[in-house]
Design a protein around this motif. Sequence first.
Motif, short mmCIF file in Angstrom:
data_model
loop_
_atom_site.label_atom_id
_atom_site.label_comp_id
_atom_site.label_asym_id
_atom_site.label_seq_id
_atom_site.Cartn_x
_atom_site.Cartn_y
_atom_site.Cartn_z
N GLY A 63 0.77 -1.24 0.00
CA GLY A 63 0.00 0.00 0.00
C GLY A 63 0.79 1.28 0.00
O GLY A 63 0.21 2.37 0.10
N PHE A 64 2.11 1.19 -0.15
CA PHE A 64 2.95 2.39 -0.17
C PHE A 64 3.32 2.75 -1.60
O PHE A 64 3.51 1.87 -2.44
N VAL A 65 3.44 4.05 -1.87
CA VAL A 65 4.09 4.51 -3.10
C VAL A 65 5.58 4.55 -2.80
O VAL A 65 6.00 5.17 -1.82
N VAL A 66 6.38 3.87 -3.61
CA VAL A 66 7.81 3.76 -3.33
C VAL A 66 8.61 4.24 -4.54
O VAL A 66 8.35 3.82 -5.66
N ILE A 67 9.59 5.10 -4.29
CA ILE A 67 10.47 5.57 -5.34
C ILE A 67 11.87 4.99 -5.12
O ILE A 67 12.44 5.12 -4.04
N ALA A 68 12.38 4.30 -6.12
CA ALA A 68 13.73 3.76 -6.12
C ALA A 68 14.50 4.49 -7.22
O ALA A 68 14.09 4.48 -8.38
N PHE A 69 15.60 5.13 -6.86
CA PHE A 69 16.31 5.99 -7.80
C PHE A 69 17.75 5.53 -7.99
O PHE A 69 18.31 4.82 -7.14
N ASP A 70 18.34 5.94 -9.09
CA ASP A 70 19.77 5.73 -9.31
C ASP A 70 20.54 6.92 -8.73
O ASP A 70 20.16 8.08 -8.93
N ALA A 71 21.63 6.61 -8.04
CA ALA A 71 22.47 7.66 -7.49
C ALA A 71 23.02 8.56 -8.59
O ALA A 71 23.20 8.14 -9.73
N SER A 72 23.28 9.81 -8.25
CA SER A 72 23.94 10.71 -9.18
C SER A 72 25.28 10.12 -9.62
O SER A 72 25.96 9.46 -8.83
N PHE A 73 25.62 10.31 -10.87
CA PHE A 73 26.86 9.83 -11.48
C PHE A 73 26.85 8.32 -11.72
O PHE A 73 27.87 7.74 -12.10
N GLN A 74 25.71 7.67 -11.46
CA GLN A 74 25.64 6.22 -11.56
C GLN A 74 24.35 5.81 -12.26
O GLN A 74 23.39 6.58 -12.33
N GLY A 75 24.33 4.58 -12.77
CA GLY A 75 23.12 4.05 -13.39
C GLY A 75 22.61 4.93 -14.52
O GLY A 75 23.38 5.44 -15.33
N ALA A 76 21.29 5.13 -14.56
CA ALA A 76 20.67 5.93 -15.60
C ALA A 76 20.57 7.41 -15.23
O ALA A 76 20.07 8.21 -16.02
N SER A 77 21.05 7.77 -14.04
CA SER A 77 21.04 9.18 -13.63
C SER A 77 22.22 9.92 -14.27
O SER A 77 23.21 9.31 -14.68
N GLY A 78 22.09 11.24 -14.33
CA GLY A 78 23.13 12.05 -14.93
C GLY A 78 24.26 12.37 -13.97
O GLY A 78 24.31 11.89 -12.84
N GLY A 79 25.13 13.24 -14.43
CA GLY A 79 26.27 13.66 -13.64
C GLY A 79 27.57 13.14 -14.21
O GLY A 79 27.66 12.01 -14.66
N SER A 80 28.58 13.99 -14.21
CA SER A 80 29.88 13.64 -14.76
C SER A 80 30.98 14.27 -13.91
O SER A 80 30.80 15.38 -13.41
N PRO A 81 32.11 13.55 -13.72
CA PRO A 81 32.46 12.24 -14.28
C PRO A 81 31.66 11.11 -13.65
O PRO A 81 31.06 11.27 -12.59
N ARG A 82 31.68 9.98 -14.31
CA ARG A 82 30.88 8.85 -13.88
C ARG A 82 31.50 8.11 -12.69
O ARG A 82 32.69 8.20 -12.43
N PHE A 83 30.65 7.39 -11.98
CA PHE A 83 31.03 6.48 -10.90
C PHE A 83 31.58 7.17 -9.65
O PHE A 83 32.32 6.58 -8.88
N ILE A 84 31.19 8.43 -9.45
CA ILE A 84 31.53 9.09 -8.19
C ILE A 84 30.68 8.50 -7.08
O ILE A 84 29.48 8.32 -7.23
N GLU A 85 31.32 8.19 -5.95
CA GLU A 85 30.61 7.73 -4.74
C GLU A 85 30.94 8.72 -3.64
O GLU A 85 31.86 8.52 -2.84
N ASP A 86 30.21 9.83 -3.63
CA ASP A 86 30.42 10.90 -2.66
C ASP A 86 29.25 10.87 -1.67
O ASP A 86 28.11 11.15 -2.05
N PRO A 87 29.50 10.52 -0.40
CA PRO A 87 28.39 10.38 0.54
C PRO A 87 27.51 11.61 0.66
O PRO A 87 26.29 11.48 0.80
N ALA A 88 28.10 12.80 0.62
CA ALA A 88 27.29 14.01 0.75
C ALA A 88 26.30 14.12 -0.40
O ALA A 88 25.14 14.53 -0.21
N ILE A 89 26.72 13.74 -1.60
CA ILE A 89 25.82 13.81 -2.75
C ILE A 89 24.81 12.67 -2.70
O ILE A 89 23.64 12.86 -3.05
N ARG A 90 25.23 11.51 -2.23
CA ARG A 90 24.28 10.40 -2.09
C ARG A 90 23.15 10.77 -1.12
O ARG A 90 21.99 10.43 -1.34
N VAL A 91 23.50 11.45 -0.03
CA VAL A 91 22.47 11.90 0.90
C VAL A 91 21.59 12.98 0.25
O VAL A 91 20.36 12.98 0.40
N SER A 92 22.21 13.87 -0.48
CA SER A 92 21.46 14.90 -1.20
C SER A 92 20.49 14.28 -2.20
O SER A 92 19.38 14.77 -2.40
#
Length: 311
Positions: A63-92
């Motif tokens: 019964g919940f609406v659930v949103i599953a997203f790709d992290a910035s710089f990863q998957g189908a989401s945008g952002g460059s350069p690719r494959f950045i794993e920055d915790p501050a941006i992941r939280v953002s």
Amino acid sequence: MTSSTIRHVTYRNLGWDSAADIYLPPDFDEKRKYPAIVSTHPIGSCKEQTSGTVYAAALAKEGFVVIAFDASFQGASGGSPRFIEDPAIRVSDIRFAIDYLVTLPYVDENRIGAIGVCGGGAYTIQAAMTDRRIKALVSITGVNFGRLIRESFSNFDPVSAMEAMGRQRTAEARGAARNVINYLPDSVEGGRKAGITDIDVLEATEYYKTPRGRKPNGATSGLYSFNSAAMGWDAFLYAEVLLTQPLMIVVGDKPGGFGAYRDGWEIYGRAASKHKHIVVAEGWSHYDLYDKAGAVTLALGNAVPFFGEHL
């Protein structure tokens, strides 16, 4: 769930677009108001893996609406350069997912929760401390990436690792090729031949590198020169003061090198939440909680009523 119950969406992030899947409840009615949950994927993962097809799909059926997203710089989401794993941006990224949810007429903005798996679980904890729109949260085998990279990911020598990252970033600024590392061996057999015995590394490889969990965007990759951003980050900083929402921690009782069992008990002890629970899945490991039926059933058997009570 059938494909007709999933909506593929994009929305604006800082300077790029995020890609996400929205999982809708059975008999969805646009005119109703639903509680909503943000589901955050592990490090090196994507929305088509455990955060989406396992946990988001199951919660939507409840019964919940659930949103599953790709992290910035990863998957189908945008952002460059690719494959950045920055915790501050992941939280953002979690905050931007909530920003999108509150624009949907069928989402009740006063009943928004959050769930995350592995690194996504710890990112969810940190996000809840600074975004009061999150009313309740669940961490599934959550791992504090800052602690992990300071310890085993840097061979317990973080200063030397940061010096190497700095040299690599300087080289890249001068035109050298990006150094995108793979966090895992190519196969379980290859890992064992290399002398790897840790349950988390081997089971991660079995999940991500075989048909069991492999997806095109589940790259298990990281841009080495940018990993220094995680060295000074702590998912649990100020939890004693700022983490007051209802909290549920789920961990397996087979500890591995990524440290979810340890991190789970630490944040359970430190959180200021008056309503906090830790669920220890006996006989299950970190990666069992990604998709193994028994482990996931146990986790959801606790998480669903928890969200039902607090959202």
